[in-house]
Scaffold this active site. Structure first.
Site, PDB file in Angstrom:
ATOM      1  N   ARG A  81       0.883  -1.158  -0.089  1.00 20.58           N
ATOM      2  CA  ARG A  81       0.128   0.085   0.128  1.00 20.58           C
ATOM      3  C   ARG A  81       0.988   1.187  -0.067  1.00 20.58           C
ATOM      4  O   ARG A  81       1.732   1.426   0.821  1.00 20.58           O
ATOM      5  CB  ARG A  81      -1.065  -0.058   1.309  1.00 20.58           C
ATOM      6  N   HIS A 125      -2.763  10.930   1.301  1.00 17.00           N
ATOM      7  CA  HIS A 125      -2.301  11.005   2.502  1.00 17.00           C
ATOM      8  C   HIS A 125      -1.598  12.077   3.003  1.00 17.00           C
ATOM      9  O   HIS A 125      -0.488  12.198   3.342  1.00 17.00           O
ATOM     10  CB  HIS A 125      -1.176   9.840   2.290  1.00 17.00           C
ATOM     11  N   GLU A 171      -6.919   8.497   7.177  1.00 15.01           N
ATOM     12  CA  GLU A 171      -7.129   9.082   8.398  1.00 15.01           C
ATOM     13  C   GLU A 171      -7.777  10.615   8.261  1.00 15.01           C
ATOM     14  O   GLU A 171      -6.987  11.429   8.781  1.00 15.01           O
ATOM     15  CB  GLU A 171      -5.881   9.042   9.210  1.00 15.01           C
ATOM     16  N   ASN A 303      -6.720   1.737  10.214  1.00 17.06           N
ATOM     17  CA  ASN A 303      -5.271   1.842  10.660  1.00 17.06           C
ATOM     18  C   ASN A 303      -5.611   1.654  12.384  1.00 17.06           C
ATOM     19  O   ASN A 303      -6.161   2.512  12.946  1.00 17.06           O
ATOM     20  CB  ASN A 303      -4.668   3.194  10.463  1.00 17.06           C
ATOM     21  N   TYR A 305      -3.658   1.249  15.599  1.00 16.22           N
ATOM     22  CA  TYR A 305      -2.703   1.289  16.565  1.00 16.22           C
ATOM     23  C   TYR A 305      -2.827   1.006  18.092  1.00 16.22           C
ATOM     24  O   TYR A 305      -1.942   0.538  18.772  1.00 16.22           O
ATOM     25  CB  TYR A 305      -1.852   2.585  16.553  1.00 16.22           C
ATOM     26  N   GLU A 383      -3.059  -0.331   8.214  1.00 17.42           N
ATOM     27  CA  GLU A 383      -1.950   0.083   9.134  1.00 17.42           C
ATOM     28  C   GLU A 383      -2.054  -0.644  10.324  1.00 17.42           C
ATOM     29  O   GLU A 383      -2.992  -0.648  10.934  1.00 17.42           O
ATOM     30  CB  GLU A 383      -1.785   1.416   9.080  1.00 17.42           C
TER      31      GLU A 383
HETATM   32  C1  BG6 Z   1      -0.704   6.872  10.823  1.00 16.71           C
HETATM   33  C2  BG6 Z   1      -0.470   7.567   9.425  1.00 16.71           C
HETATM   34  O1  BG6 Z   1      -1.537   8.010  11.589  1.00 16.71           O
HETATM   35  O2  BG6 Z   1       0.004   6.417  11.925  1.00 16.71           O
HETATM   36  C3  BG6 Z   1       0.831   7.255   9.065  1.00 16.71           C
HETATM   37  O3  BG6 Z   1      -1.490   7.119   8.475  1.00 16.71           O
HETATM   38  C4  BG6 Z   1       1.795   7.520  10.493  1.00 16.71           C
HETATM   39  O4  BG6 Z   1       1.255   8.257   8.110  1.00 16.71           O
HETATM   40  C5  BG6 Z   1       1.510   6.484  11.265  1.00 16.71           C
HETATM   41  O5  BG6 Z   1       3.205   7.504  10.172  1.00 16.71           O
HETATM   42  C6  BG6 Z   1       2.229   6.304  12.572  1.00 16.71           C
HETATM   43  O6  BG6 Z   1       2.055   7.513  13.296  1.00 16.71           O
HETATM   44  P1  BG6 Z   1       3.491   8.363  13.822  1.00 16.71           P
HETATM   45  O7  BG6 Z   1       2.845   9.530  14.298  1.00 16.71           O
HETATM   46  O8  BG6 Z   1       3.974   7.515  14.830  1.00 16.71           O
HETATM   47  O9  BG6 Z   1       4.272   8.482  12.377  1.00 16.71           O
END
Ligand code: BG6
Length: 485
Positions: A81, A125, A171, A303, A305, A383
């Protein structure tokens, strides 16, 4: 659920992937006719990024993409991607197309396909052309919708014969909140709530009209947008915390995902915004377009995290803070909230990364289950990954913490699949190390270490596969069947 006797393998044709974004990897910021983006300008404002890092050179993917794709091939990656830099295609955001920009992405797409890697394109993006910012304040004007669709349609017509997987926006919740509430992304505005919601409406319309333009041209294409989903857990069994979670969900998650999937805003969220006089203005016909586009999306891009906690926040409680950890020094982020509605305290049960992000593999399963229950849509995990300090020692990078992180998330993702979630792809963030927008180059995410630091002159930019590279290679080879052993 507790599903027994499942097949250990991931689905046949599962897209094991990895991701990047143009500004974070390409470099060559002013080459071959490329115009300037808002990020090219923003990073030059003192104090905006960690140690004033820029993506001018980034990891030089623009010149080294063949080497990068060769590494993807060696790994066995099924999909890559990546995003297109709008300013390579239209240096001024619109008008005459820059054929050199088209040619670069043609080469990249062909290289991927020749190596059996499915290209997955993100249309936007975050690197908006500065020319459109200067002309009419970019996303703040309704004019952006037509220019966006014109740009997206150019990509569809030039690349759609070979590219079937499309993510329109990356995002939307992050680039708008950081840009209009927290002052941390361009255009750097703070607490401009009314504009924040208007900008989001424009982005929804750009997304919706692009979805329809794509399907008109390539009915068999697969399309969605990628949402930064941080599911919330209620802080306690107190009804007021359960309500805070519901409010958080409507205002911070479903506000975006409902529009993508249903073509309408959550009613409670709109009622709240109307009562504050900050609800977005619609044009005649918007409702119908949003609904039609929603019927045409093929997946929810996610995405993932971290998760968050929702707790009732008294009227004199915390508001939105722009104190986030961009240095990697643990404990430097502040609690966020919306007075009178919710706040997001720490989760005492979860560990955190050096950048204070919670580590919660089960949250990925929770996210997939929530989307499946609410929308019954297939899911693309666009992500997921760990930002960490990595060290090159004797030509090697040992990153057992990244392997542990990804493995735990994949185990939970497999459970979600067993529970009925239709997950089409899993893209780690990221393939090579890259620029982390606000956190410089020291926050590394890749399977492939890139020899550079914050300073533009540092390092050879050589690529060195980390231990996690070989672990993911084996995971792909065995289609995830040995994750739990
Ligand atoms: C997401 C984005 O927010 O998370 C990416 O789509 C980004 O572009 C990734 O790099 C990780 O966030 P960060 O702030 O740790 O780079």
């Amino acid at each position: 659920m507790l599903i027994k006797d499942t097949n250990k393998e991931f689905p046949k044709d599962f897209l094991w992937g990895s991701a990047s974004a143009a500004y974070q990897v390409e470099g060559a910021w002013d080459e071959d006719g490329k115009g300037r983006s808002v990020w090219d300008e923003f990073v030059r404002i003192p104090g905006k990024t960690f140690k004033a890092t820029t993506g001018d050179k980034a990891v030089d993917h623009y010149h080294r993409f063949e080497e990068d794709v060769a590494l993807m091939k060696e790994m066995g990656l099924k999909t890559y991607r990546f995003s297109i830099a709008w300013t390579r295609i239209f240096p001024n955001g619109k008008g005459e197309v820059n054929e050199e920009g088209i040619a670069f992405y043609d080469r990249l797409i062909n290289e991927l396909i020749n190596n059996d890697i499915t290209p997955m394109i993100t249309v936007f993006h975050w690197d908006l052309p500065q020319a459109l910012q200067d002309e009419y304040n970019g996303w703040e004007s309704r004019k952006i919708v037509d220019d966006f669709v014109n740009y997206a349609s150019m990509l569809f017509s030039r690349f759609g014969d070979r590219v079937k997987h499309w993510i329109i926006l990356n995002e939307q919740n992050v680039f708008t909140s950081h840009g209009w509430l927290m002052g941390m992304h361009p255009p750097g505005k703070v607490q401009d709530m009314k504009m924040f919601y208007q900008v989001n409406h424009h982005a929804f319309m750009a997304h919706a009209k692009s979805v329809l333009a794509l399907k008109a041209l390539w009915p068999d294409a697969l399309v969605g947008s990628s949402f930064a989903f941080g599911p919330a857990y209620a802080k306690s069994e107190k009804p007021e915390d359960a309500m805070a979670k519901m409010d958080y969900d409507d205002l911070q998650s479903y506000y975006w995902m409902d529009v993508y999937a249903y073509g309408r805003y959550p009613r409670a969220a709109l009622a709240q915004l109307k009562s504050m006089g900050i609800a977005p203005e619609f044009e005649a016909g918007d409702d119908e377009i949003l609904k039609l586009a929603a019927q045409n999306i093929d997946f929810m891009g996610v995405n993932y995290y971290q998760t968050t906690v929702a707790e009732y926040n008294p009227i004199d409680g915390v508001g939105m803070s722009n104190k986030i950890n961009t240095t990697g020094k643990k404990g430097t982020s502040e609690i966020q909230g919306m007075p009178g509605i919710y706040k997001n305290p720490k989760n005492e049960y979860l560990k955190t990364t050096d950048w204070d992000w919670t580590i919660d593999p089960e949250g990925l399963r929770f996210a997939c289950r929530d989307i499946t229950s609410r929308y019954d849509l297939p899911i693309v995990i666009s992500e997921n990954g760990l930002g960490a300090f990595d060290h090159l020692e004797n030509g090697k990078v040992h990153d057992p913490y990244r392997i542990e992180y990804l493995k735990a998330h994949l185990i939970e993702l497999k459970k979600a699949i067993d529970e009925g979630c239709r997950v089409l792809a899993y893209c780690t963030w990221s393939f090579t190390d890259l620029l982390s927008w606000l956190n410089g180059y020291q926050k590394r995410y890749g399977f492939v270490f890139v020899d550079r630091e914050e300073d533009e002159e540092s390092g050879t930019l050589n690529r060195i596969p980390k231990d996690s590279f070989y672990w993911y290679q084996y995971t792909i080879k065995t289609n995830g069947s040995e994750l739990e052993e």
